[in-house]
Structure formats: structure tokens, C-alpha cells
Motif scaffolding. Structure first.
Motif, PDB file in Angstrom:
ATOM      1  N   LEU A   1       0.857  -1.174   0.000  1.00  0.00           N
ATOM      2  CA  LEU A   1       0.000   0.000   0.000  1.00  0.00           C
ATOM      3  C   LEU A   1       0.898   1.230   0.000  1.00  0.00           C
ATOM      4  N   PHE A   2       0.994   1.909  -1.142  1.00  0.00           N
ATOM      5  CA  PHE A   2       1.773   3.142  -1.242  1.00  0.00           C
ATOM      6  C   PHE A   2       0.858   4.304  -0.847  1.00  0.00           C
ATOM      7  N   ILE A   3       1.164   4.927   0.264  1.00  0.00           N
ATOM      8  CA  ILE A   3       0.281   5.927   0.855  1.00  0.00           C
ATOM      9  C   ILE A   3       0.902   7.312   0.723  1.00  0.00           C
ATOM     10  N   ILE A   4       0.273   8.167  -0.073  1.00  0.00           N
ATOM     11  CA  ILE A   4       0.726   9.544  -0.222  1.00  0.00           C
ATOM     12  C   ILE A   4      -0.134  10.436   0.673  1.00  0.00           C
ATOM     13  N   GLU A   5       0.493  11.098   1.618  1.00  0.00           N
ATOM     14  CA  GLU A   5      -0.198  12.101   2.424  1.00  0.00           C
ATOM     15  C   GLU A   5      -0.029  13.450   1.714  1.00  0.00           C
TER      16      GLU A   5
ATOM     17  N   ALA B   1      -2.662  10.529  -7.498  1.00  0.00           N
ATOM     18  CA  ALA B   1      -3.134   9.171  -7.747  1.00  0.00           C
ATOM     19  C   ALA B   1      -3.025   8.809  -9.222  1.00  0.00           C
ATOM     20  N   ASP B   2      -3.045   9.827 -10.093  1.00  0.00           N
ATOM     21  CA  ASP B   2      -2.949   9.562 -11.528  1.00  0.00           C
ATOM     22  C   ASP B   2      -1.609   8.937 -11.905  1.00  0.00           C
ATOM     23  N   LYS B   3      -0.602   9.106 -11.065  1.00  0.00           N
ATOM     24  CA  LYS B   3       0.712   8.553 -11.383  1.00  0.00           C
ATOM     25  C   LYS B   3       0.701   7.027 -11.381  1.00  0.00           C
ATOM     26  N   GLY B   4      -0.267   6.450 -10.696  1.00  0.00           N
ATOM     27  CA  GLY B   4      -0.366   5.002 -10.700  1.00  0.00           C
ATOM     28  C   GLY B   4      -0.713   4.428 -12.053  1.00  0.00           C
ATOM     29  N   ILE B   5      -1.402   5.207 -12.879  1.00  0.00           N
ATOM     30  CA  ILE B   5      -1.855   4.721 -14.186  1.00  0.00           C
ATOM     31  C   ILE B   5      -0.676   4.279 -15.039  1.00  0.00           C
ATOM     32  N   GLY B   6       0.386   5.084 -15.034  1.00  0.00           N
ATOM     33  CA  GLY B   6       1.539   4.768 -15.867  1.00  0.00           C
ATOM     34  C   GLY B   6       2.259   3.506 -15.473  1.00  0.00           C
ATOM     35  N   TYR B   7       2.055   3.069 -14.246  1.00  0.00           N
ATOM     36  CA  TYR B   7       2.707   1.849 -13.770  1.00  0.00           C
ATOM     37  C   TYR B   7       1.752   0.656 -13.710  1.00  0.00           C
ATOM     38  N   GLY B   8       0.537   0.860 -14.183  1.00  0.00           N
ATOM     39  CA  GLY B   8      -0.432  -0.229 -14.157  1.00  0.00           C
ATOM     40  C   GLY B   8      -0.882  -0.568 -12.758  1.00  0.00           C
ATOM     41  N   ILE B   9      -0.923   0.421 -11.887  1.00  0.00           N
ATOM     42  CA  ILE B   9      -1.276   0.214 -10.482  1.00  0.00           C
ATOM     43  C   ILE B   9      -2.657   0.802 -10.203  1.00  0.00           C
ATOM     44  N   ASP B  10      -3.481   0.054  -9.501  1.00  0.00           N
ATOM     45  CA  ASP B  10      -4.758   0.594  -9.042  1.00  0.00           C
ATOM     46  C   ASP B  10      -4.483   1.772  -8.109  1.00  0.00           C
TER      47      ASP B  10
ATOM     48  N   PRO C   1       0.159  -4.186  -5.895  1.00  0.00           N
ATOM     49  CA  PRO C   1       0.314  -2.901  -5.208  1.00  0.00           C
ATOM     50  C   PRO C   1      -0.870  -1.975  -5.463  1.00  0.00           C
ATOM     51  N   VAL C   2      -1.048  -1.030  -4.555  1.00  0.00           N
ATOM     52  CA  VAL C   2      -2.096  -0.023  -4.681  1.00  0.00           C
ATOM     53  C   VAL C   2      -1.501   1.324  -4.293  1.00  0.00           C
ATOM     54  N   LEU C   3      -1.846   2.359  -5.066  1.00  0.00           N
ATOM     55  CA  LEU C   3      -1.416   3.724  -4.764  1.00  0.00           C
ATOM     56  C   LEU C   3      -2.607   4.503  -4.229  1.00  0.00           C
ATOM     57  N   LEU C   4      -2.418   5.110  -3.059  1.00  0.00           N
ATOM     58  CA  LEU C   4      -3.490   5.841  -2.402  1.00  0.00           C
ATOM     59  C   LEU C   4      -3.061   7.281  -2.159  1.00  0.00           C
ATOM     60  N   GLU C   5      -3.851   8.214  -2.648  1.00  0.00           N
ATOM     61  CA  GLU C   5      -3.593   9.614  -2.362  1.00  0.00           C
ATOM     62  C   GLU C   5      -4.607  10.098  -1.330  1.00  0.00           C
ATOM     63  N   PHE C   6      -4.113  10.451  -0.168  1.00  0.00           N
ATOM     64  CA  PHE C   6      -4.969  10.960   0.904  1.00  0.00           C
ATOM     65  C   PHE C   6      -4.922  12.480   0.891  1.00  0.00           C
ATOM     66  N   LYS C   7      -6.044  13.102   0.607  1.00  0.00           N
ATOM     67  CA  LYS C   7      -6.130  14.553   0.603  1.00  0.00           C
ATOM     68  C   LYS C   7      -6.286  15.034   2.050  1.00  0.00           C
ATOM     69  N   THR C   8      -5.369  15.889   2.473  1.00  0.00           N
ATOM     70  CA  THR C   8      -5.405  16.415   3.835  1.00  0.00           C
ATOM     71  C   THR C   8      -4.704  17.770   3.819  1.00  0.00           C
ATOM     72  N   PHE C   9      -4.372  18.280   5.002  1.00  0.00           N
ATOM     73  CA  PHE C   9      -3.662  19.553   5.055  1.00  0.00           C
ATOM     74  C   PHE C   9      -2.802  19.602   6.310  1.00  0.00           C
ATOM     75  N   ARG C  10      -1.660  20.258   6.151  1.00  0.00           N
ATOM     76  CA  ARG C  10      -0.747  20.399   7.284  1.00  0.00           C
ATOM     77  C   ARG C  10      -1.069  21.719   7.980  1.00  0.00           C
TER      78      ARG C  10
END
Length: 658
Positions: free
Chosen positions: A172-176, A196-205, A234-243
Motif C-alpha cells: 500500500l503506497f500511501i501519499i499524504e 493518484a494519476d501517477k499510478g496509471i503509468g505503472y499499471g497500479i490501481d 500494489p495499490v497507490l493511495l492519495e490521501f487529501k489532507t492539510f498540514r
């Protein structure tokens, strides 16, 4: 913010609330302590707790999590005693790094948490290695690795995603995505609409998730984990948040527009989840107050324990003894007949027998499987050991080195073959900052051997002919081996594979098919850090390693009257100073002979050691002979001039005249 309970019971919903509340209250305490000067540095995760807590709560405690700066919720959800965390942040011995690293730059096998390094990217490759080990064991586990939106620009991010996609690893690739990389906003970090769109180029959900909604995080991770257990991928997850606070407290938030803070403030993950539970009647004001007091009491109690702990007292031995993981060398003597074989055959023989001896040994490298590698050393290994253990890799040295570290963390041994030693530059960071420092920082071994085909004499030019051992002998935590003969190559490689510390194993390409020796056919070992005395004499000491050992022998054969001690170092780190000093004290004259360029090479350090320890025994200055201080050229006439063979003879004869 809309919360969906789905099948969670009230007890589970309240448990998630307690898990998200604890890191928030700890942070509030830390903000007070940092203003009081009792904590040196703090990376706040206020506003982002739902991601760390939701992900970790959805995983089993036996599954690895690789967090970053702002993931306190990972550590508290895994129930690490707070006094140990507080000791870590104060640099005390009861922390996880003995005061050697700060904040969240640590890991702990006890809680299956693997700490970050400040270079960020290698964390993702480590996750690949951990997940590969789990996949090989078919244990249905997943690995979760965190990164920020800024680190998605690093090459390691792309390498790690590509490896995971090609090898179908349950990561699980988790992008905060919290809006800022230190002070640089996302619109200056990348131009795509969603990471999350970057996963498309690697064939990743890939998925986009509200990172402030703890139930959305928890449900999605739970769902994905179930899918990945059935079908590893693998799965790429983009979590929208704020610092909501600065990169770290000292930096502040002056660079953040007020409208962004006003927009994200009402989306606070703790406050919104609390209101949902109150509205649903799952939580009462009274129960909430009790939980607050319980957690605050736990914090104060554990802070008192950590505060009462004495400061670390430093010792030379304590620091130096932890640079390497202790290794009990096991001497295995050969008992079989010997066979006259080439240097390259000795390397192959070692790999073959080590693969049989260590069922958890994995070899990784470009073209090493069916093709057998650039030098055909692993030809036929796929038929013997299978593609799970003999793995072709994409051209991504950095992430593969990091994956080797991940394999080591999860119970495997790894050999990484650099197609040429020159190419290690693209894997330099994880070697010198990850493998080399892990045991010193938090007691974690790096059971990785990096094989380095190196050296000139083959007219291969500037990018395929370097001998770059000095890049690594300078770095504490690495071992560096450089044999000159087939017998040594086999025995030393066997020992390097047994050793749980990271080893750079240099193999001179010109020696592969030109040097023969009688080598035992069965398995044996040779200790690291022990030089070989090839010739004995009283007139001069010659210290060499790799191809220059053979060049020195050629020169001495022309002058049989020269009575020289010829020392083949074999291992450069650890260095056999005992043999060196004993010879120098006997002969009084020294030449140090290396193929590397002169300035900054290991010959310089050996020369300095001799001057410091044997000065009164010297009858002449210590001489160094090395290649020209230029890149290594291609054409034979230029390469012959570059290499030091002719200059060695001149220096040798001049020194003996004095």
C-alpha cells in the motif's frame, strides 16, 4: 464530512476515537514542551491523524508499517509505551536509537515499524523488499509505506512503484498530500491534477481518499487488504489532507495563505469524528471527558518516567561497537579435492553453494536470470533455484538496494548485482545512508551483499572501468572486500554472504577469465579483515589489492633480487593493520599500490596510518602508486597511460636505490 459506519460496532467506533484522540493529545503536550525547550524538534501531524491511525488500525500488528515525520498515530496505534517514545524524542537510552537519531527516524521490529531516513525515497523500496519476502512465504500479509507529496518527485518513488507493479507486490503506497513540501506548495511540486494519476503509468490501481475522514480511511484499507490477500498487487493511495502547522515547529506557517487555513480548519479529523459519535449517541460528553482525562494521565505518567531517566553517558566503545552488527565468524575448512578454475568460476561456485546453504538467499540484478548476467556468472541459476530467488530487476539500482534492505528486515538475505560497479552511483544513497547506518541508528541489520564488477584494462571507457572502492571505505557501517585470486574470491564471498552486515564485494573484470587457481570444490570460508602475505622479504613492503597484486607479481618476477613483502589486503574494511605494521617495521620502506586514482584513494589513508604508527621504523617516505587523476579513457594507448603499471616499476626501483 459524512461518516459511514458500515459493519463496525459501537465498540469499534469508540476504539477508533480513542486511537485518533491519543496522538492529538500527545501533540498538544509536545507543543508545550518544545516551547519550554524540553523537546528539541517536532514535526506536527495535527490535522492528519486519521490517515496514520486509520491505516494502522486496519492492519494486523504483524504487518509492517513504514511511517514518516507526521505519523505519530502509527506508533500509538501499535501501542508502543509512551515513555519509550518520550525517551526517544529526548535522546535518552530507553528510546529506540540510544540518542543517535531524533524524532521518528527509527524503527522497531518488536512493533513491526520501520523508521525513515531523511532522504525519504528509499523507504518505498524497503517496503518492496518486505512485501517480496511476505509474498515468497505466501503469508497473505500486506505492507503499508507512507510518503508525502513532495517525495513523489524523487526517483525512488517511481522506481519502487515500478518494481512493485512488475513483481505484483502487496504494498500500500500511501501519499499524504498535505499541501506543502516544507514551504513549497503542491502547484510547484507537480503539474498533474491528482497524484493518484501517477499510478496509471505503472499499471497500479489508485484511489483518492479523504484523509481527514477516519472511517473512510479505515474502510478503504480494510477492503483493499482483503483484495490484496487474495491477489497480491500494489495499490497507490492519495490521501487529501492539510498540514495545519509548520513543516516542523521552528518553521511556522507564515508562507501559508490564511484562506487555506480557514478552509481546512473546519475539516479537523478529530473534532468531526467526535461530533459524529456524539450525534449518533455512541459517545457522550461525560464519556468523552473521561477519555480525555485517562489519556492525559497516561501522557503525564509516562512523561514523568522519561523525564526521570538519566541523560546518556557517551563512551567510545559504546559508539564504535554498534557500527556493525556482531558477527561470529564460522570457519569452514575445505575437505574436498581442488580444481583449477578461473576467478569467475570461483564467484559462480560461491553463489551456487551459498544459495544451497541459505534457502532464504535472494539474488537480484539486471539480466541475471535466463540471460545469466552480463558476465554469465548466474547462467543456469534459474533452472536450479527458480525465478523467485534469481530475479531480473528493472533498471533501478536505488530501489533494488532498498528492496534488499527490506528483504533483510523480513528475514531474508539479499545479493544485489551491479551490472558494472560504475552503475552503483544511481544506488549510492541507500547504500551509504540506509544500509550503512541502520544498525548504528536502531540496531537493525542490513544483510545485503552488493557485487561490484569493476576495473580497467579492457578498454571499456569512463562508464564501465572504474574501481570505486574509495566511495565506500570512507563510510562507517559498510564492509568492503576486494579479492585478487579465485581461492580468496570464493571463500571471502561465502563469508560476506554469511555476515549480517552490508558488504561491497569488488570483482575485477579483467581477472574474471585470466586468472586461474586450484580451488576446493566444496564450501569453505575465509575471515574478513585478514590480509595475505604472498611473498616475504626484508627490503621493502608492497601493499596492494585487486589487479595491482598481479601487476606487482609481474614486476617482481623481472627482478628476482628484490626481497619484498607483498601484502594482498583482500579486505579493505575492516583493514588488517596488524599485518601492515608488522611488515613495515621489518622492512622500513613501503609502496602502496592501487588501481584507483591517487587523490582520496584508500592508499592515502593507509599511508597516513603507517606514518602515525610506524614513523620511527621508516627509512624513506611512504610512496603511493595509482592511476592518473582523470576519468579512465577508452583507447588502449590512453588507458595504458592512465593505469599505474609502468609507474610502479619506476617508483619501486627508485625507492630501493635510497
Amino acid at each position: 464530512m459524512i461518516f459511514y459506519k458500515q459493519n463496525l460496532t459501537n465498540i469499534q467506533l469508540l476504539d477508533l476515537y480513542k486511537k485518533i484522540l491519543k496522538p492529538r493529545l500527545i501533540e498538544e503536550k509536545m507543543l508545550i514542551l518544545i516551547r519550554q525547550g524540553k523537546v528539541s524538534k517536532w514535526f506536527s501531524g495535527i490535522g492528519q491523524e486519521a490517515i496514520a491511525v486509520g491505516v494502522t488500525a486496519a492492519l494486523d500488528d504483524t504487518e509492517y508499517v513504514l511511517p514518516m515525520h507526521r505519523n505519530l498515530g502509527v506508533f500509538t496505534t501499535r501501542n508502543i509505551p509512551l515513555h519509550r517514545l518520550f525517551s526517544q524524542w529526548q535522546g535518552k537510552a530507553n528510546g529506540f536509537t540510544k540518542g543517535r537519531d531524533r524524532s521518528f527516524h527509527f524503527g522497531t521490529q518488536e512493533y513491526n515499524i520501520i523508521g525513515m531516513i531523511s532522504h525519504l525515497g528509499p523507504q518505498l523500496g524497503i517496503a518492496d523488499g518486505i512485501a517480496l519476502a511476505d509474498k515468497l512465504q505466501n503469508n497473505k500479509k500486506v505492507t503499508a509505506v507512507f510518503t508525502g507529496e513532495g517525495a513523489t518527485s524523487e526517483g525512488d518513488f517511481h522506481e519502487a512503484l515500478n518494481i512493485a507493479a512488475v513483481w505484483k507486490l502487496p504494498v500500500l503506497f500511501i501519499i499524504e498530500n498535505n499541501g506543502y513540501g516544507l514551504s513549497t506548495p503542491t502547484n510547484e511540486q507537480y503539474s498533474c491534477e491528482n497524484l493518484a494519476d501517477k499510478g496509471i503509468g505503472y499499471g497500479i490501481d489508485s484511489y483518492i481518499i479523504d484523509g481527514n475522514n477516519i472511517l473512510e480511511v479505515y474502510h478503504k484499507i480494510t477492503q483493499l487488504k482483503e483484495q490484496m490477500q487474495k491477489d497480491p498487487h500494489p495499490v497507490l493511495l492519495e490521501f487529501k489532507t492539510f498540514r495545519m502547522r509548520g513543516h516542523e515547529e521552528a518553521s511556522g506557517t507564515k508562507y501559508v495563505p490564511d484562506e487555506l487555513l480557514r478552509k481546512w480548519g473546519p475539516q479537523d479529523p478529530v473534532d468531526n469524528y467526535r461530533m459524529f459519535l456524539l450525534e449518533e449517541g455512541i459517545l457522550t460528553e461525560e464519556h468523552d471527558a473521561v477519555l480525555y482525562e485517562e489519556i492525559k494521565h497516561e501522557i503525564e505518567e509516562n512523561w514523568a518516567i522519561a523525564n526521570a531517566e538519566p541523560e546518556i553517558i557517551s563512551t567510545y566503545s559504546g559508539e564504535l561497537n554498534d557500527v556493525y552488527k556482531p558477527f561470529q565468524y564460522e570457519e569452514v575448512s575445505p575437505e574436498s579435492e581442488s580444481k583449477n578454475i578461473r576467478f569467475i568460476d570461483a564467484i559462480r561456485n560461491s553463489l551456487d553453494q551459498s544459495m544451497q546453504r541459505h534457502q532464504n538467499l535472494i539474488i537480484m540484478g539486471q539480466d541475471i536470470a535466463e540471460y545469466g548476467g552480463a558476465f554469465k556468472i548466474t547462467e543456469g541459476f534459474v533452472e536450479t533455484f527458480g525465478k523467485d530467488r534469481v530475479r531480473n530487476t528493472p533498471i533501478c539500482e536505488s530501489a533494488i538496494v532498498s528492496a534488499g534492505m527490506g528483504l533483510s528486515i523480513n528475514g531474508y538475505k539479499a545479493i544485489v548485482e551491479m551490472q558494472f560497479a560504475d552503475f552503483v552511483s544511481t544506488g549510492f544513497n541507500p547504500i551509504v545512508n540506509l544500509l550503512a547506518k541502520s544498525h548504528y541508528r536502531w540496531g537493525e541489520k542490513a544483510d545485503v551483499v552488493v557485487r561490484m564488477p569493476c576495473g580497467g584494462g579492457t578498454q571499456a571507457g569512463p562508464f564501465h572501468s572504474q574501481t570505486n572502492e574509495a566511495w565506500f571505505t570512507k563510510t562507517p557501517g559498510l564492509k568492503v572486500v576486494y579479492p585478487a585470486f579465485p581461492y580468496d574470491a570464493k571463500g571471502l564471498l561465502n563469508t560476506s554472504i554469511n555476515d549480517p552486515n552490508p558488504v561491497l564485494f569488488f570483482e575485477h573484470k579483467q581477472l574474471y577469465r585470466s586468472v586461474y587457481q586450484d580451488v576446493p570444490t566444496d564450501y569453505y570460508t575465509i575471515p574478513l579483515g585478514k590480509a595475505a602475505l604472498l611473498k616475504e622479504g626484508n627490503s621493502i613492503t608492497i601493499i596492494a589489492f585487486g589487479a595491482p597484486v598481479h601487476w606487482a607479481l609481474e614486476t617482481l618476477s623481472k627482478y628476482p633480487e628484490i626481497q619484498a613483502d607483498l601484502i594482498d589486503l583482500r579486505t579493505l574494511q575492516p583493514l588488517d593493520t596488524e599485518t601492515i605494521f608488522a611488515s613495515v617495521k621489518k622492512t622500513g620502506k613501503v609502496i602502496i599500490y592501487q588501481e584507483d586514482t591517487l587523490f582520496g584513494g584508500i592508499a592515502s589513508d593507509i599511508s597516513a596510518l603507517i606514518m602515525e604508527e610506524c614513523f620511527e621504523y621508516l627509512d624513506a617516505p611512504v610512496k603511493r602508486v595509482a592511476s592518473l587523476d582523470s576519468p579512465i579513457p577508452f583507447t588502449k594507448a590512453l588507458e595504458d597511460q592512465f593505469l599505474p603499471k609502468d609507474r610502479f616499476e619506476e617508483v619501486l626501483l627508485d625507492l630501493l636505490k635510497d
